[in-house]
Scaffold this motif. Structure first.
Motif, PDB file in Angstrom:
ATOM      1  N   VAL A   1      34.819  30.104  32.773  1.00  0.00           N
ATOM      2  CA  VAL A   1      36.043  29.762  33.486  1.00  0.00           C
ATOM      3  C   VAL A   1      35.651  29.543  34.948  1.00  0.00           C
ATOM      4  O   VAL A   1      35.043  30.414  35.566  1.00  0.00           O
ATOM      5  CB  VAL A   1      37.083  30.906  33.392  1.00  0.00           C
ATOM      6  CG1 VAL A   1      38.355  30.531  34.162  1.00  0.00           C
ATOM      7  CG2 VAL A   1      37.418  31.216  31.940  1.00  0.00           C
TER       8      VAL A   1
ATOM      9  N   LYS B   1      31.944  31.961  27.212  1.00  0.00           N
ATOM     10  CA  LYS B   1      33.102  31.235  27.731  1.00  0.00           C
ATOM     11  C   LYS B   1      32.981  31.143  29.254  1.00  0.00           C
ATOM     12  O   LYS B   1      32.727  32.143  29.921  1.00  0.00           O
ATOM     13  CB  LYS B   1      34.382  31.988  27.346  1.00  0.00           C
ATOM     14  CG  LYS B   1      35.654  31.182  27.611  1.00  0.00           C
ATOM     15  CD  LYS B   1      36.897  32.043  27.493  1.00  0.00           C
ATOM     16  CE  LYS B   1      37.302  32.325  26.053  1.00  0.00           C
ATOM     17  NZ  LYS B   1      38.491  33.224  26.000  1.00  0.00           N
TER      18      LYS B   1
ATOM     19  N   ILE C   1      36.832  28.577  38.869  1.00  0.00           N
ATOM     20  CA  ILE C   1      37.936  28.408  39.817  1.00  0.00           C
ATOM     21  C   ILE C   1      37.352  27.822  41.102  1.00  0.00           C
ATOM     22  O   ILE C   1      36.472  28.415  41.733  1.00  0.00           O
ATOM     23  CB  ILE C   1      38.628  29.756  40.140  1.00  0.00           C
ATOM     24  CG1 ILE C   1      39.062  30.448  38.838  1.00  0.00           C
ATOM     25  CG2 ILE C   1      39.825  29.536  41.073  1.00  0.00           C
ATOM     26  CD1 ILE C   1      39.567  31.866  39.029  1.00  0.00           C
TER      27      ILE C   1
ATOM     28  N   PHE D   1      32.505  22.343  37.173  1.00  0.00           N
ATOM     29  CA  PHE D   1      33.535  21.921  36.226  1.00  0.00           C
ATOM     30  C   PHE D   1      32.949  21.123  35.062  1.00  0.00           C
ATOM     31  O   PHE D   1      33.538  21.044  34.003  1.00  0.00           O
ATOM     32  CB  PHE D   1      34.626  21.108  36.942  1.00  0.00           C
ATOM     33  CG  PHE D   1      35.541  21.955  37.797  1.00  0.00           C
ATOM     34  CD1 PHE D   1      35.944  23.213  37.370  1.00  0.00           C
ATOM     35  CD2 PHE D   1      36.009  21.490  39.021  1.00  0.00           C
ATOM     36  CE1 PHE D   1      36.791  23.995  38.158  1.00  0.00           C
ATOM     37  CE2 PHE D   1      36.854  22.266  39.800  1.00  0.00           C
ATOM     38  CZ  PHE D   1      37.245  23.519  39.374  1.00  0.00           C
ATOM     39  N   LYS D   2      31.803  20.518  35.304  1.00  0.00           N
ATOM     40  CA  LYS D   2      31.202  19.730  34.223  1.00  0.00           C
ATOM     41  C   LYS D   2      30.807  20.600  33.039  1.00  0.00           C
ATOM     42  O   LYS D   2      30.777  20.145  31.913  1.00  0.00           O
ATOM     43  CB  LYS D   2      29.966  18.973  34.726  1.00  0.00           C
ATOM     44  CG  LYS D   2      30.335  17.844  35.682  1.00  0.00           C
ATOM     45  CD  LYS D   2      29.153  16.958  35.966  1.00  0.00           C
ATOM     46  CE  LYS D   2      29.515  15.995  37.078  1.00  0.00           C
ATOM     47  NZ  LYS D   2      28.410  15.108  37.428  1.00  0.00           N
ATOM     48  N   ILE D   3      30.472  21.840  33.313  1.00  0.00           N
ATOM     49  CA  ILE D   3      30.037  22.686  32.186  1.00  0.00           C
ATOM     50  C   ILE D   3      31.071  23.753  31.829  1.00  0.00           C
ATOM     51  O   ILE D   3      30.883  24.487  30.870  1.00  0.00           O
ATOM     52  CB  ILE D   3      28.676  23.368  32.473  1.00  0.00           C
ATOM     53  CG1 ILE D   3      28.779  24.263  33.711  1.00  0.00           C
ATOM     54  CG2 ILE D   3      27.567  22.354  32.636  1.00  0.00           C
ATOM     55  CD1 ILE D   3      28.003  25.537  33.539  1.00  0.00           C
ATOM     56  N   ALA D   4      32.160  23.836  32.604  1.00  0.00           N
ATOM     57  CA  ALA D   4      33.140  24.898  32.361  1.00  0.00           C
ATOM     58  C   ALA D   4      33.995  24.586  31.143  1.00  0.00           C
ATOM     59  O   ALA D   4      34.272  23.429  30.842  1.00  0.00           O
ATOM     60  CB  ALA D   4      34.028  25.075  33.591  1.00  0.00           C
ATOM     61  N   ASP D   5      34.418  25.654  30.440  1.00  0.00           N
ATOM     62  CA  ASP D   5      35.361  25.479  29.329  1.00  0.00           C
ATOM     63  C   ASP D   5      36.779  25.407  29.881  1.00  0.00           C
ATOM     64  O   ASP D   5      37.639  24.755  29.326  1.00  0.00           O
ATOM     65  CB  ASP D   5      35.241  26.659  28.357  1.00  0.00           C
ATOM     66  CG  ASP D   5      33.831  26.796  27.828  1.00  0.00           C
ATOM     67  OD1 ASP D   5      33.327  25.806  27.285  1.00  0.00           O
ATOM     68  OD2 ASP D   5      33.226  27.879  27.989  1.00  0.00           O
ATOM     69  N   TYR D   6      37.009  26.137  30.967  1.00  0.00           N
ATOM     70  CA  TYR D   6      38.310  26.121  31.622  1.00  0.00           C
ATOM     71  C   TYR D   6      38.098  25.814  33.098  1.00  0.00           C
ATOM     72  O   TYR D   6      37.385  26.543  33.788  1.00  0.00           O
ATOM     73  CB  TYR D   6      39.010  27.476  31.471  1.00  0.00           C
ATOM     74  CG  TYR D   6      39.389  27.774  30.044  1.00  0.00           C
ATOM     75  CD1 TYR D   6      40.640  27.416  29.544  1.00  0.00           C
ATOM     76  CD2 TYR D   6      38.472  28.383  29.188  1.00  0.00           C
ATOM     77  CE1 TYR D   6      40.972  27.667  28.219  1.00  0.00           C
ATOM     78  CE2 TYR D   6      38.795  28.627  27.864  1.00  0.00           C
ATOM     79  CZ  TYR D   6      40.048  28.264  27.383  1.00  0.00           C
ATOM     80  OH  TYR D   6      40.373  28.514  26.080  1.00  0.00           O
ATOM     81  N   CYS D   7      38.708  24.715  33.552  1.00  0.00           N
ATOM     82  CA  CYS D   7      38.551  24.313  34.946  1.00  0.00           C
ATOM     83  C   CYS D   7      39.855  24.612  35.662  1.00  0.00           C
ATOM     84  O   CYS D   7      40.884  23.998  35.356  1.00  0.00           O
ATOM     85  CB  CYS D   7      38.258  22.826  35.039  1.00  0.00           C
ATOM     86  SG  CYS D   7      36.947  22.294  33.924  1.00  0.00           S
ATOM     87  N   ILE D   8      39.820  25.541  36.570  1.00  0.00           N
ATOM     88  CA  ILE D   8      41.030  25.849  37.326  1.00  0.00           C
ATOM     89  C   ILE D   8      40.854  25.272  38.723  1.00  0.00           C
ATOM     90  O   ILE D   8      40.068  25.772  39.531  1.00  0.00           O
ATOM     91  CB  ILE D   8      41.284  27.373  37.366  1.00  0.00           C
ATOM     92  CG1 ILE D   8      41.415  27.885  35.927  1.00  0.00           C
ATOM     93  CG2 ILE D   8      42.537  27.685  38.187  1.00  0.00           C
ATOM     94  CD1 ILE D   8      41.406  29.385  35.790  1.00  0.00           C
ATOM     95  N   VAL D   9      41.568  24.177  38.975  1.00  0.00           N
ATOM     96  CA  VAL D   9      41.422  23.481  40.259  1.00  0.00           C
ATOM     97  C   VAL D   9      42.472  24.054  41.189  1.00  0.00           C
ATOM     98  O   VAL D   9      43.612  23.600  41.222  1.00  0.00           O
ATOM     99  CB  VAL D   9      41.597  21.961  40.080  1.00  0.00           C
ATOM    100  CG1 VAL D   9      41.207  21.227  41.359  1.00  0.00           C
ATOM    101  CG2 VAL D   9      40.757  21.457  38.913  1.00  0.00           C
TER     102      VAL D   9
ATOM    103  N   VAL E   1      33.384  34.134  34.833  1.00  0.00           N
ATOM    104  CA  VAL E   1      34.422  33.532  35.664  1.00  0.00           C
ATOM    105  C   VAL E   1      33.832  33.310  37.054  1.00  0.00           C
ATOM    106  O   VAL E   1      33.291  34.237  37.655  1.00  0.00           O
ATOM    107  CB  VAL E   1      35.667  34.453  35.786  1.00  0.00           C
ATOM    108  CG1 VAL E   1      36.786  33.720  36.529  1.00  0.00           C
ATOM    109  CG2 VAL E   1      36.156  34.897  34.416  1.00  0.00           C
TER     110      VAL E   1
END
Lengths: 281, 403
Positions: free
Chosen positions: B366, B364, B368, B377-385, B345
């Motif tokens: 994630v 995984k 933020i 964000f290009k490689i993240a599984d979960y993008c928290i903007v 994360v």
């Protein structure tokens, strides 16, 4: 009085290096050239010894004429003497050829302590200190944190080793490669008008080195290709098959789209919070 | 003697090379690029920038017979009875290279442990390694690599391997340049990929310039061709063979001119470092990584506390370590450690490539970050903007509400 040689490298501040999306090359314009932070720590340790024991501190760098900036900086830090090893034949030197050139200069001075940074922030090989010591056939300490003390020809050094801190005692002459750490930089007021004149410029001939011992020809490794990793170029390619709305969304999100492998969370609603909590907590 | 040349017929005087040169070494004179050899460092930026391929760096040509050099060696630490198990990642890559180059793989164990033959045969049979060589002396220590370097270099001179690979632990990163210097050959540090080219040579691919560029490096005129690879860069792959096929060769070391014998270097004391974090980042299952987006040491501490409350190990980007907020042992990325945790994360990490290289194989990811353009964000599984502190605040409230 013991003599210390600190080997310095001028590096581009790699944090500022950007990639030109048009031709996929490094944009180095406006990128500041700085003293490699690891080397600055090596210099700091040398200056501490100067203060404590009155040793002399010589600095050296190898590079194009612009590299004298870091030597001028070293004078402001308190170095006594500075060498700029500059020669067109040095271009393209790998770590072997670089160490060969540094050893050429180091042998001239009869130094007791040779200090380097553990690695440079632009290439980060960590080879130079080890190679210099092997070429000169003297002991070395790597991943050094600080000098603990010195007694006659024995120096005590604290070095990092995986999860451990080790204290080592080594007989001089020795090569010590330092890790980087934070410290307060203190600059001295010195006569700026003669600062550039104080730098001693040397060429290969001055060190009795042949052009073929260094540079591209004197290097065992050769760079055969340079690539920019496409994933990190700062632009997005828009798929023309997408609808107008999809394209706008695609561009405004910097090219990231939601799919079965990627979920985007843009709000912190109760639902989102629950989802994030299940992910990370 | 110039290795960089401008083909005047091809050059269109477009100035692109002038723009990318960091050393002011190129000027366009009468519509053609001219190189100032006193300033040029042969960095190759202009070669890439030239739209018409008018600039070339000539490779040095030397005729040397290297046909006596055979086999791929993988150097594995074997201290205090413990085999460095990340060594099998490198063994697996060596197996792949060996298939391409038609060489045999030899695992070379270096340390203070006399080989336990049956045990080693069993382990190495799982990875398809038929030859194991153990170079050892009871007094070898990881802290005085000069001793091991002397012995290994002599062994290399005698056996003539074509390729030698080192694991980029502190021991390996110290030993490798010592050995390369002693045997007088090339070495590439921290490779992220290794391949065999059409001349059956090792291509050593490594990121440079803070990871923004991938350089492919060859050692064309000397052997062995040597490279180091950080732990966790390659994936270990089993390739079982019969236990009886594994041969163990013991090479007990006779003390000679060792630096420790000459009493030039000795270890006075070893103590656990006072790092707060007990699990090293590279061994953690859950990693919270903190980037410059936290803004300050206080911001860093706030996220680090949140991490510890959730049982995560704290990692940091190079920028954060440069600021002095985190210890260098926590640095993840090309110049730090490479990790593959179950969960990664990131908090305020932009995702510079030198960092991405070190985390991209996490199970995984994630991320933020309040900037939706952050490359992570290009490689993240979960993008928290979102603002990271707001996320943490809400997470804390949420878990309080649950109690």
């Amino acid at each position: 009085m013991k003599k210390i040689l600190v080997c310095l490298k001028q590096v581009p501040n790699t944090r500022d290096v950007k990639i030109n999306p048009e031709n996929h090359t490094l944009v180095r314009e406006g990128v500041e050239s700085v003293l490699n932070p690891f080397d600055d720590c090596a210099l700091e340790e040398a200056l501490k010894l100067k203060k404590k024991y009155g040793f002399s501190v010589t600095v050296m760098t190898m590079g194009p004429p612009q590299a004298e900036k870091i030597l001028e900086y070293s004078f402001r830090r308190g170095a006594d003497e500075a060498f700029l090893l500059t020669d067109r034949h040095l271009a393209g030197s790998d770590t072997w050829a670089t160490a060969t050139a540094v050893v050429g200069l180091a042998k001239k001075g009869g130094y007791d302590l040779l200090f380097c940074g553990q690695e440079s922030i632009d290439s980060g090989t960590g080879h130079i200190g080890a190679s210099i010591a092997e070429m000169m056939n003297i002991p070395q300490v790597n991943y050094a944190e600080k000098v603990l003390g010195l007694h006659e020809n024995r120096i005590r050094i604290q070095a990092k080793f995986d999860k451990f801190d080790a204290q080592l005692e080594v007989v001089t002459p020795v090569v010590v490669s330092f890790l980087k750490k934070g410290f307060e930089v203190k600059l001295k007021a010195i006569d700026e008008s003669v600062i550039s004149e104080r730098i001693k410029r040397v060429t290969l001939a001055d060190l009795n080195l042949l052009p073929e011992q260094v540079g591209l020809e004197g290097s065992y490794t050769q760079v055969v290709n340079i690539d920019i990793d496409e994933r990190f170029v700062g632009y997005v390619t828009v798929d023309s098959n997408l609808s107008a709305n999809e394209r706008i969304l695609y561009i405004t999100t910097g090219g990231i789209t939601e799919n079965e492998n990627k979920k985007i969370i843009r709000d912190l609603s109760q639902e989102s919070i629950e989802e994030i909590a299940s992910l990370i907590m | 003697m110039s290795y960089i040349e401008v083909n005047k017929t091809k050059c269109i005087g477009c100035n692109k090379c002038v723009e990318v040169c960091n050393y002011d070494a190129i000027k366009v004179v009468n519509g053609k690029a001219v190189i100032d050899y006193n300033l040029c460092t042969l960095c190759g930026a202009c070669v890439k920038a030239c739209p018409v391929d008018a600039i070339v760096i000539a490779q040095v040509e030397k005729k040397i017979d290297l046909s006596n050099y055979k086999g791929i060696w993988v150097i594995i630490e074997y201290f205090d009875g413990e085999l460095k198990n990340t060594g099998f990642q490198l063994v697996s890559k060596a197996n792949e290279l060996a298939r391409a180059s038609k060489d045999a793989v030899t695992a070379v164990l270096v340390g203070n442990t006399e080989p336990a033959e049956d045990e080693l045969k069993k382990i190495f049979s799982e990875y398809g390694v038929r030859n194991v060589k153990a170079v050892y002396h009871k007094d070898f220590t990881r802290l005085i690599t000069e001793d091991a370097s002397e012995v290994l270099s002599a062994q290399i001179a005698q056996d003539k391997p074509k390729i030698v690979l080192f694991l980029g632990t502190i021991f390996g990163r110290t030993l490798a340049p010592q050995v390369a210097t002693r045997v007088q050959t090339g070495l590439t540090a921290d490779c992220t990929e290794l391949e065999i080219n059409e001349r059956n040579n090792l291509l050593q691919i490594r990121p440079t310039y803070g990871g923004k560029v991938l350089a492919t490096i060859e050692t064309p005129y000397s052997c062995p061709q040597m490279a180091s690879v950080r732990p966790n860069v390659f994936v270990e792959e089993k390739m079982p063979i019969m236990i009886e096929e594994v041969k163990i060769e013991k090479v007990p070391v006779k003390k000679r001119s060792f630096i420790s014998v000459k009493n030039l270097k000795k270890v006075l004391m070893i103590e656990e470092s006072d790092d707060i974090f007990e699990t090293p980042v590279e061994e953690a299952k859950v990693v919270y990584c903190i980037g410059l987006g936290v803004g300050s040491k206080e911001g860093f501490d706030a996220v680090a506390n949140f991490a510890r409350q959730n049982g995560a190990v704290v990692a940091a980007t190079r920028g954060v370590v440069d600021e002095g907020w985190a210890d260098i042992s926590q640095q993840v990325g090309q110049t730090g450690v490479t990790i593959r945790p179950e969960l990664y994360v990131s908090f305020g990490v932009s995702g510079a490539i030198h960092h991405i290289i070190g985390i991209k194989n996490s199970r995984k990811i994630v991320a933020i970050n309040k900037d939706f353009r952050a490359p992570i964000f290009k490689i993240a599984d979960y993008c928290i903007v979102a603002d990271l502190f707001e996320v943490i605040e809400k997470m804390k409230n949420y878990s309080l509400a649950l109690q």
